[in-house]
Design a protein around this motif. Sequence first.
Motif, short mmCIF file in Angstrom:
data_model
loop_
_atom_site.label_atom_id
_atom_site.label_comp_id
_atom_site.label_asym_id
_atom_site.label_seq_id
_atom_site.Cartn_x
_atom_site.Cartn_y
_atom_site.Cartn_z
N UNK A 145 0.82 -1.20 0.00
CA UNK A 145 0.00 0.00 0.00
C UNK A 145 0.86 1.26 0.00
N UNK A 146 0.75 2.06 -1.05
CA UNK A 146 1.56 3.27 -1.16
C UNK A 146 1.26 4.24 -0.03
N UNK A 147 -0.04 4.35 0.34
CA UNK A 147 -0.43 5.30 1.38
C UNK A 147 0.12 4.91 2.75
N UNK A 148 0.45 3.63 2.95
CA UNK A 148 1.06 3.18 4.19
C UNK A 148 2.59 3.29 4.10
N UNK A 149 3.14 2.87 2.98
CA UNK A 149 4.59 2.90 2.80
C UNK A 149 5.16 4.31 2.97
N UNK A 150 4.41 5.31 2.51
CA UNK A 150 4.91 6.68 2.56
C UNK A 150 5.05 7.17 4.01
N UNK A 151 4.29 6.57 4.92
CA UNK A 151 4.40 6.94 6.34
C UNK A 151 5.77 6.62 6.90
N UNK A 152 6.44 5.63 6.32
CA UNK A 152 7.72 5.17 6.83
C UNK A 152 8.92 5.77 6.09
N UNK A 153 8.66 6.57 5.04
CA UNK A 153 9.74 7.13 4.25
C UNK A 153 10.61 8.10 5.06
N UNK A 154 10.01 8.70 6.10
CA UNK A 154 10.76 9.67 6.90
C UNK A 154 11.75 9.00 7.85
N UNK A 155 11.62 7.70 8.05
CA UNK A 155 12.49 6.99 9.00
C UNK A 155 13.67 6.37 8.26
N UNK A 156 14.86 6.69 8.71
CA UNK A 156 16.07 6.10 8.12
C UNK A 156 16.40 4.82 8.87
N UNK A 157 15.92 3.71 8.36
CA UNK A 157 16.11 2.43 9.05
C UNK A 157 17.55 1.92 8.98
N UNK A 158 18.39 2.54 8.15
CA UNK A 158 19.79 2.08 8.08
C UNK A 158 20.53 2.33 9.38
N UNK A 159 20.03 3.25 10.23
CA UNK A 159 20.71 3.49 11.51
C UNK A 159 20.59 2.28 12.44
N UNK A 160 19.67 1.36 12.13
CA UNK A 160 19.49 0.17 12.96
C UNK A 160 20.24 -1.04 12.42
#
Length: 293
Positions: free
Chosen positions: A179-194
């Motif tokens: 779901x694009x509308x859900x995926x976009x919610x997570x675009x602000x989080x840089x998961x590479x830091x984990x």
Amino acid sequence: MKKSAFIISKPFQYINASNIEDLQTKDCFIIDNFYDAEKFTNLVREYSDNWNDVQIYKDNYKALDYIIKNKNTYSKVYIDSDFGVILSFYLNRLKAIDVYTYEEGYASYNFIRNKNSIKDRIKWLVSDILGLKNWVGGHSKTKGMYLYQPEMFLKKIGTQKGKEIKSFSKPISDHMFSLKEIAILFDKIDFTVFKDKKVLLYMTNYHININVNAELESNYKDCIKVLKPHPQMGIDKDFFELFDYVVENYLPAEILIQRLLTYCNDLTILHEGSFALEYFKEDKKMKAILLSK
């Protein structure tokens, strides 16, 4: 051709509702009872092509009022729960409209209340007259339930004559990333830091557990600490400062967990009975700790 109405009161319910195969024209009714519900609604309007119309209402009853006033327009209603005395009056007014419930965590697989005392039994006698049963999907108006684990329902609740037990269109692990509308919610989080790190995730209930501070101080000093507030929890800035990252309330916990598991070496989750963990119980990198009350 008549339409279907989907009533949604939390972001993860949105994921589940959009995973139901329904070939009719679909209207989405989002309930304004979680943090930033209006912002979430606007994202759905902008990015989703799944809906004919997207509206936001103060509560389930206002959404049902609209459907009842336009009952000649709709032939199906999907809602997370059919339990409640007031709700029962609304459902009984839907007449020729089919009602379906869809999965809402533990509540979809367990009896709601016991019948141990005389007072409880009197309540259930009244409830039975109104068409209510002691489990979600049991209302006399409800035609069936959509579940990810029908076998769990049959084991805990049992076979229910006349009810359609239906499966969702896709496995949850596949659907929630589509779901694009859900995926976009997570675009602000840089998961590479984990990446390759040890992570501690605290998923709150409606309130902060008083035992969390002691857990953080004694056992998890070497972890990156992430806070996932409940969608219906307010902001407590002093408490939030104990964590390295605080994610938005309305972000579905299930997707957050999946993303963290993709990057980190080890994920410990402090929780207070979250059904979200059920979807990841086989993952060896995850350890879940139920906090004491």
